[in-house]
Design a protein around this motif. Structure first.
Motif, PDB file in Angstrom:
ATOM      1  N   ASP A   1       0.834  -1.197   0.000  1.00  0.00           N
ATOM      2  CA  ASP A   1       0.000   0.000   0.000  1.00  0.00           C
ATOM      3  C   ASP A   1       0.873   1.253   0.000  1.00  0.00           C
ATOM      4  OD1 ASP A   1      -3.040   0.861   0.691  1.00  0.00           O
ATOM      5  OD2 ASP A   1      -1.621   2.232   1.639  1.00  0.00           O
ATOM      6  N   TRP A   2       0.576   2.179  -0.912  1.00  0.00           N
ATOM      7  CA  TRP A   2       1.394   3.383  -1.051  1.00  0.00           C
ATOM      8  C   TRP A   2       1.351   4.257   0.197  1.00  0.00           C
ATOM      9  CZ3 TRP A   2       0.147   8.612  -3.508  1.00  0.00           C
ATOM     10  CH2 TRP A   2       1.316   9.329  -3.762  1.00  0.00           C
ATOM     11  N   ASP A   3       0.193   4.342   0.830  1.00  0.00           N
ATOM     12  CA  ASP A   3       0.041   5.200   2.002  1.00  0.00           C
ATOM     13  C   ASP A   3       0.588   4.571   3.280  1.00  0.00           C
ATOM     14  OD1 ASP A   3      -1.162   7.334   0.676  1.00  0.00           O
ATOM     15  OD2 ASP A   3      -3.147   6.441   0.834  1.00  0.00           O
ATOM     16  N   SER A   4       0.280   3.293   3.501  1.00  0.00           N
ATOM     17  CA  SER A   4       0.584   2.670   4.795  1.00  0.00           C
ATOM     18  C   SER A   4       1.752   1.683   4.765  1.00  0.00           C
ATOM     19  CB  SER A   4      -0.657   1.923   5.305  1.00  0.00           C
ATOM     20  OG  SER A   4      -0.930   0.791   4.477  1.00  0.00           O
ATOM     21  N   ASN A   5       2.195   1.287   3.575  1.00  0.00           N
ATOM     22  CA  ASN A   5       3.230   0.266   3.387  1.00  0.00           C
ATOM     23  C   ASN A   5       2.744  -1.133   3.780  1.00  0.00           C
ATOM     24  OD1 ASN A   5       5.870  -0.256   2.381  1.00  0.00           O
ATOM     25  ND2 ASN A   5       6.610  -0.560   4.460  1.00  0.00           N
ATOM     26  N   ARG A   6       1.464  -1.302   3.934  1.00  0.00           N
ATOM     27  CA  ARG A   6       0.894  -2.619   4.236  1.00  0.00           C
ATOM     28  C   ARG A   6       1.024  -3.535   3.022  1.00  0.00           C
ATOM     29  NH1 ARG A   6      -5.500  -3.786   5.762  1.00  0.00           N
ATOM     30  NH2 ARG A   6      -5.399  -6.072   5.663  1.00  0.00           N
ATOM     31  N   TYR A   7       1.381  -4.781   3.262  1.00  0.00           N
ATOM     32  CA  TYR A   7       1.517  -5.755   2.164  1.00  0.00           C
ATOM     33  C   TYR A   7       0.138  -6.255   1.761  1.00  0.00           C
ATOM     34  CZ  TYR A   7       2.638 -10.127  -0.241  1.00  0.00           C
ATOM     35  OH  TYR A   7       2.704 -11.153  -1.151  1.00  0.00           O
ATOM     36  N   TRP A   8      -0.159  -6.188   0.465  1.00  0.00           N
ATOM     37  CA  TRP A   8      -1.459  -6.626  -0.038  1.00  0.00           C
ATOM     38  C   TRP A   8      -1.413  -8.008  -0.698  1.00  0.00           C
ATOM     39  CZ3 TRP A   8      -5.120  -4.324   2.181  1.00  0.00           C
ATOM     40  CH2 TRP A   8      -5.179  -2.934   2.358  1.00  0.00           C
ATOM     41  N   GLY A   9      -0.356  -8.288  -1.453  1.00  0.00           N
ATOM     42  CA  GLY A   9      -0.302  -9.556  -2.184  1.00  0.00           C
ATOM     43  C   GLY A   9       0.651  -9.466  -3.359  1.00  0.00           C
ATOM     44  N   GLU A  10       0.487 -10.366  -4.329  1.00  0.00           N
ATOM     45  CA  GLU A  10       1.374 -10.412  -5.482  1.00  0.00           C
ATOM     46  C   GLU A  10       0.578 -10.449  -6.776  1.00  0.00           C
ATOM     47  OE1 GLU A  10       3.844 -13.839  -5.097  1.00  0.00           O
ATOM     48  OE2 GLU A  10       5.198 -12.907  -3.656  1.00  0.00           O
ATOM     49  N   ILE A  11       1.180  -9.877  -7.812  1.00  0.00           N
ATOM     50  CA  ILE A  11       0.636  -9.985  -9.166  1.00  0.00           C
ATOM     51  C   ILE A  11       1.788 -10.352 -10.091  1.00  0.00           C
ATOM     52  CG2 ILE A  11      -1.168  -8.280  -8.719  1.00  0.00           C
ATOM     53  CD1 ILE A  11       0.491  -6.268 -10.350  1.00  0.00           C
ATOM     54  N   PRO A  12       1.534 -10.975 -11.243  1.00  0.00           N
ATOM     55  CA  PRO A  12       2.607 -11.309 -12.174  1.00  0.00           C
ATOM     56  C   PRO A  12       3.288 -10.056 -12.721  1.00  0.00           C
ATOM     57  CG  PRO A  12       0.612 -12.549 -12.670  1.00  0.00           C
ATOM     58  CD  PRO A  12       0.223 -11.514 -11.679  1.00  0.00           C
ATOM     59  N   GLU A  13       4.596 -10.122 -12.851  1.00  0.00           N
ATOM     60  CA  GLU A  13       5.333  -9.026 -13.474  1.00  0.00           C
ATOM     61  C   GLU A  13       5.050  -9.011 -14.984  1.00  0.00           C
ATOM     62  OE1 GLU A  13       6.766  -6.438 -13.099  1.00  0.00           O
ATOM     63  OE2 GLU A  13       7.948  -6.308 -11.270  1.00  0.00           O
TER      64      GLU A  13
ATOM     65  N   ILE B   1      -6.269  -6.305  -3.917  1.00  0.00           N
ATOM     66  CA  ILE B   1      -4.849  -6.271  -3.569  1.00  0.00           C
ATOM     67  C   ILE B   1      -4.100  -5.140  -4.271  1.00  0.00           C
ATOM     68  CG2 ILE B   1      -4.785  -8.739  -3.065  1.00  0.00           C
ATOM     69  CD1 ILE B   1      -3.262  -9.135  -5.683  1.00  0.00           C
ATOM     70  N   ILE B   2      -4.839  -4.209  -4.896  1.00  0.00           N
ATOM     71  CA  ILE B   2      -4.175  -3.060  -5.526  1.00  0.00           C
ATOM     72  C   ILE B   2      -4.823  -1.779  -5.019  1.00  0.00           C
ATOM     73  CG2 ILE B   2      -3.574  -1.891  -7.669  1.00  0.00           C
ATOM     74  CD1 ILE B   2      -3.568  -4.518  -9.085  1.00  0.00           C
ATOM     75  N   ASP B   3      -4.002  -0.899  -4.451  1.00  0.00           N
ATOM     76  CA  ASP B   3      -4.461   0.412  -3.997  1.00  0.00           C
ATOM     77  C   ASP B   3      -4.154   1.446  -5.073  1.00  0.00           C
ATOM     78  OD1 ASP B   3      -1.789   2.084  -2.990  1.00  0.00           O
ATOM     79  OD2 ASP B   3      -1.570  -0.089  -2.942  1.00  0.00           O
ATOM     80  N   TYR B   4      -4.694   2.647  -4.894  1.00  0.00           N
ATOM     81  CA  TYR B   4      -4.564   3.672  -5.931  1.00  0.00           C
ATOM     82  C   TYR B   4      -3.106   4.055  -6.204  1.00  0.00           C
ATOM     83  CZ  TYR B   4      -3.542   7.353  -2.498  1.00  0.00           C
ATOM     84  OH  TYR B   4      -2.949   8.121  -1.542  1.00  0.00           O
ATOM     85  N   GLY B   5      -2.273   4.145  -5.147  1.00  0.00           N
ATOM     86  CA  GLY B   5      -0.884   4.539  -5.349  1.00  0.00           C
ATOM     87  C   GLY B   5      -0.089   3.482  -6.086  1.00  0.00           C
TER      88      GLY B   5
ATOM     89  N   TYR C   1      -9.727  -3.650  -6.338  1.00  0.00           N
ATOM     90  CA  TYR C   1      -9.272  -2.296  -6.040  1.00  0.00           C
ATOM     91  C   TYR C   1      -9.690  -1.955  -4.618  1.00  0.00           C
ATOM     92  CZ  TYR C   1      -8.981   2.824  -6.522  1.00  0.00           C
ATOM     93  OH  TYR C   1      -8.691   4.155  -6.353  1.00  0.00           O
ATOM     94  N   ASN C   2      -8.715  -1.799  -3.721  1.00  0.00           N
ATOM     95  CA  ASN C   2      -9.069  -1.640  -2.308  1.00  0.00           C
ATOM     96  C   ASN C   2      -9.022  -0.203  -1.805  1.00  0.00           C
ATOM     97  OD1 ASN C   2      -6.345  -1.063  -1.867  1.00  0.00           O
ATOM     98  ND2 ASN C   2      -5.851  -3.185  -1.340  1.00  0.00           N
TER      99      ASN C   2
ATOM    100  N   GLY D   1     -14.495   0.992  -6.524  1.00  0.00           N
ATOM    101  CA  GLY D   1     -14.751  -0.440  -6.453  1.00  0.00           C
ATOM    102  C   GLY D   1     -16.238  -0.739  -6.442  1.00  0.00           C
ATOM    103  N   LYS D   2     -16.565  -2.021  -6.323  1.00  0.00           N
ATOM    104  CA  LYS D   2     -17.974  -2.433  -6.325  1.00  0.00           C
ATOM    105  C   LYS D   2     -18.343  -3.161  -5.036  1.00  0.00           C
ATOM    106  CE  LYS D   2     -19.296  -4.049 -10.434  1.00  0.00           C
ATOM    107  NZ  LYS D   2     -19.198  -4.794 -11.725  1.00  0.00           N
ATOM    108  N   GLY D   3     -17.547  -2.915  -3.992  1.00  0.00           N
ATOM    109  CA  GLY D   3     -17.865  -3.502  -2.700  1.00  0.00           C
ATOM    110  C   GLY D   3     -16.962  -4.670  -2.357  1.00  0.00           C
ATOM    111  N   PRO D   4     -16.933  -5.061  -1.060  1.00  0.00           N
ATOM    112  CA  PRO D   4     -16.069  -6.150  -0.598  1.00  0.00           C
ATOM    113  C   PRO D   4     -16.269  -7.445  -1.377  1.00  0.00           C
ATOM    114  CG  PRO D   4     -17.020  -4.981   1.256  1.00  0.00           C
ATOM    115  CD  PRO D   4     -17.708  -4.450   0.031  1.00  0.00           C
ATOM    116  N   GLY D   5     -15.150  -8.036  -1.812  1.00  0.00           N
ATOM    117  CA  GLY D   5     -15.199  -9.314  -2.513  1.00  0.00           C
ATOM    118  C   GLY D   5     -15.588  -9.227  -3.968  1.00  0.00           C
ATOM    119  N   SER D   6     -15.835  -8.043  -4.476  1.00  0.00           N
ATOM    120  CA  SER D   6     -16.346  -7.911  -5.847  1.00  0.00           C
ATOM    121  C   SER D   6     -15.282  -8.157  -6.907  1.00  0.00           C
ATOM    122  CB  SER D   6     -16.928  -6.514  -6.054  1.00  0.00           C
ATOM    123  OG  SER D   6     -15.915  -5.533  -5.928  1.00  0.00           O
ATOM    124  N   LYS D   7     -13.999  -7.844  -6.576  1.00  0.00           N
ATOM    125  CA  LYS D   7     -12.924  -7.908  -7.569  1.00  0.00           C
ATOM    126  C   LYS D   7     -13.335  -7.209  -8.862  1.00  0.00           C
ATOM    127  CE  LYS D   7      -9.685 -10.410  -5.508  1.00  0.00           C
ATOM    128  NZ  LYS D   7     -10.252 -10.457  -4.159  1.00  0.00           N
TER     129      LYS D   7
END
Length: 552
Positions: free
Chosen positions: A69-81, A116-120, A149-150, A171-177
């Motif tokens: 997370d750009w703001d908090s440095n919290r780890y969200w997860g991984e995505i393919p490079e 698992i992706i924040d705006y930053g 999008y969290n 986003g479209k709500g929790p769990g929406s992906k």
């Protein structure tokens, strides 16, 4: 009475405007030199932000990227490079794609806490993967639709040397992906802005060249009961982020001030909207035509705005919020209470909590290594000199990325800390000290602008005769030299201000030197005392308490 009720009710609504940013945008036909330009102020109390850098790279199949997370440095997860990523310095990449943002929040129930992706993170991932603004929009929307999008509602400025786009996303709500989003291209001959309030209202869904959106952008609002009209009447802002008092007075008022400064004939008809009190006020358009073409210097100056000369101005004689030094800033939080009644502080474009600020200059007629310049500074735009950072550079100035420094570790070698040190010396005694800061600031910026043509001619020559690597190295050396030179100026400025204005007096100068008496010590200091404004305020507030008797 309806207006007053709206004013008071809006204070009861959740306010999320403390971490507030501003983007000002100029189309290529609205700029002096044909460049696409936009500004970004990353405003967040307590935030420490360097000049970011992500080197170009090649990545193997299966290689993953960790998302924090750009703001908090919290780890969200991984995505393919991506197989290939591009060099990014600050918020611009080597292809002159640049992205900024402002957070407007919107409906809280739309945030997807499982994404698992924040705006930053989304901004910097897109910059590493995009060669054009349109490609960046595709990258951004594809990623969040797949991984979620969290963050809350966001306005993005997405530009390249030919186009400027504004995209809004939620986003479209929790769990929406999933997300809903809409993007509009700024007409080349117009200017626009956004500042923590959703700005896109109705849009032409048939204009495929200048408008992009998610397939269910209207359907989702209908399903939620947030919109019931015809498709042609759909307003993104009204459905997903209705403007309350704070969204207008704290946020859209900054847009109003920019438009009021540059729109032909001013923008007084939209002042009721900016004031936020009249719930039936006419909302502002997304873009306007400017009364003249703008340059980088105009955007820099606009980022230093405190509503000067407008009904929102902070320099009224009766306003005690200026303090004894007449500062055009107000303390947080943005609202306060007296005897059970709530009041607001004005929130101008220029603000003390800026972590960094830049103006992006994107030029299609130059080779990409030279065409993109990020005019960058660490701190409030009013209190810094914007130094040139070329988009191709791969080595950052030490002052913008100082090892061992962060929000809790000061270093005189770090621009964020030295600029903040100087500004915090100036703020309380603004009327007296700011002219000295401004003189240094303006002298440096005038030099940067004067040097730019010759620097870029030399870069073009090197590119033609010696190749890309030598050209990039030359521009890199230049950017580092000027940034480090700015830091040295600010180090000297801090010492100068402390010596000259110590203990609320002023030490006299002659020919650029502090004066000494004939015996070698410091000359007699001047004691200016309170300004006329403050003297009158003291008498008005204290009555006869300090009145001296008339001696016979």
């Amino acid at each position: 009475m309806k207006q007053l009720s709206f004013f008071l009710l809006s204070f009861l609504l959740p306010l999320a405007y403390a971490d507030a940013c501003t983007n000002l945008i100029v189309g290529k036909a609205a700029s002096k030199d044909g460049s696409v330009m936009f500004s970004y102020s990353a405003d967040s109390y307590g935030a420490f932000m360097p000049l970011y850098h992500y080197p170009a790279g090649k990545h193997n199949a299966g290689e993953m990227r960790k998302v924090y997370d750009w703001d908090s440095n919290r780890y969200w997860g991984e995505i393919p490079e991506a197989p290939e990523t591009y060099n990014v310095v600050g918020n611009m990449n080597e292809w002159q794609v640049a992205i900024g943002e402002t957070t407007y929040g919107g409906r809280e129930e739309m945030v997807d806490s499982t994404g698992i992706i924040d705006y930053g993170s989304l901004i910097y991932i897109a910059l590493q993967r995009s060669k054009t603004a349109r490609e960046a929009i595709k990258v951004m929307t594809t990623l969040v639709e797949k991984y979620g999008y969290n963050s809350s509602g966001e306005s993005f400025t997405i530009c390249d040397p030919d186009e400027a786009w504004i995209m809004e996303m939620q986003g479209k709500g929790p769990g929406s992906k999933g997300v809903v989003w809409v993007a509009q291209r700024l007409p080349d001959d117009c200017i626009s802005a956004h500042a923590n309030q959703s700005r896109i209202r109705t849009f032409n869904m048939k204009d495929k060249e200048n408008v992009m959106y998610s397939k269910d952008v209207i359907k989702f609002a209908r399903q939620k009961g947030w919109f019931t009209g015809k498709d042609s009447e759909f307003s993104w802002a009204d459905a997903y982020a209705p403007a309350d008092f704070g969204g207008r007075r704290y946020c859209d008022a900054r847009v109003w001030s920019f438009f009021n400064k540059w729109a032909e004939g001013g923008f007084s008809e939209y002042l009721p909207w900016a004031l936020g009190i009249d719930k039936d006020a006419k909302p502002m358009p997304l873009w306007v035509k400017a009364k003249r073409k703008l340059g980088v210097e105009d955007l820099e100056e606009s980022m230093r705005d405190h509503y000067e000369g407008t009904p929102l101005s902070l320099d009224r004689p009766e306003d005690a919020g200026q303090g004894i030094g007449g500062m055009p800033y107000r303390l947080s939080p943005l609202s306060f209470e007296v005897d059970g009644v709530k009041y607001c502080n004005e929130r101008p474009i220029s603000t003390q909590q800026s972590a960094f600020v830049f103006v992006a200059q994107l030029r299609s007629w130059l080779p990409r290594q030279i065409g993109g310049v990020l005019w960058f500074g660490n701190d409030d735009a009013n209190m810094i000199a914007f130094t040139p950072i070329y988009c191709s550079m791969t080595r950052r100035p030490n002052c913008y990325a100082t090892p061992g420094t962060d929000a809790l570790n000061f270093s005189p070698d770090n621009a964020y800390w030295m600029c903040n040190m100087v500004s915090n010396i100036v703020y309380p005694r603004y009327e007296s000290l700011f002219p000295d800061l401004k003189a240094v600031r303006d002298r440096l910026e005038a030099r940067y602008f004067a040097q730019q043509p010759s620097v870029e001619r030399e870069a073009l020559k090197i590119l033609e005769e010696k190749g890309e690597a030598e050209c990039v190295a030359y521009l890199n050396d230049y950017s580092v030299k000027e940034a480090q030179g700015m830091l040295a100026e600010w180090q000297n400025l801090a010492k100068y201000l402390i010596v000259k204005y110590n203990d609320f007096v002023v030490k006299p100068e002659r020919d650029g030197q502090f004066e000494r008496s004939k015996y070698g010590i410091g000359a007699t200091v001047k004691r200016p005392g309170y300004s006329e404004r403050m003297r009158r305020a003291i008498v008005k507030g204290c009555g006869e308490k300090y009145k001296m008797p008339v001696e016979e």
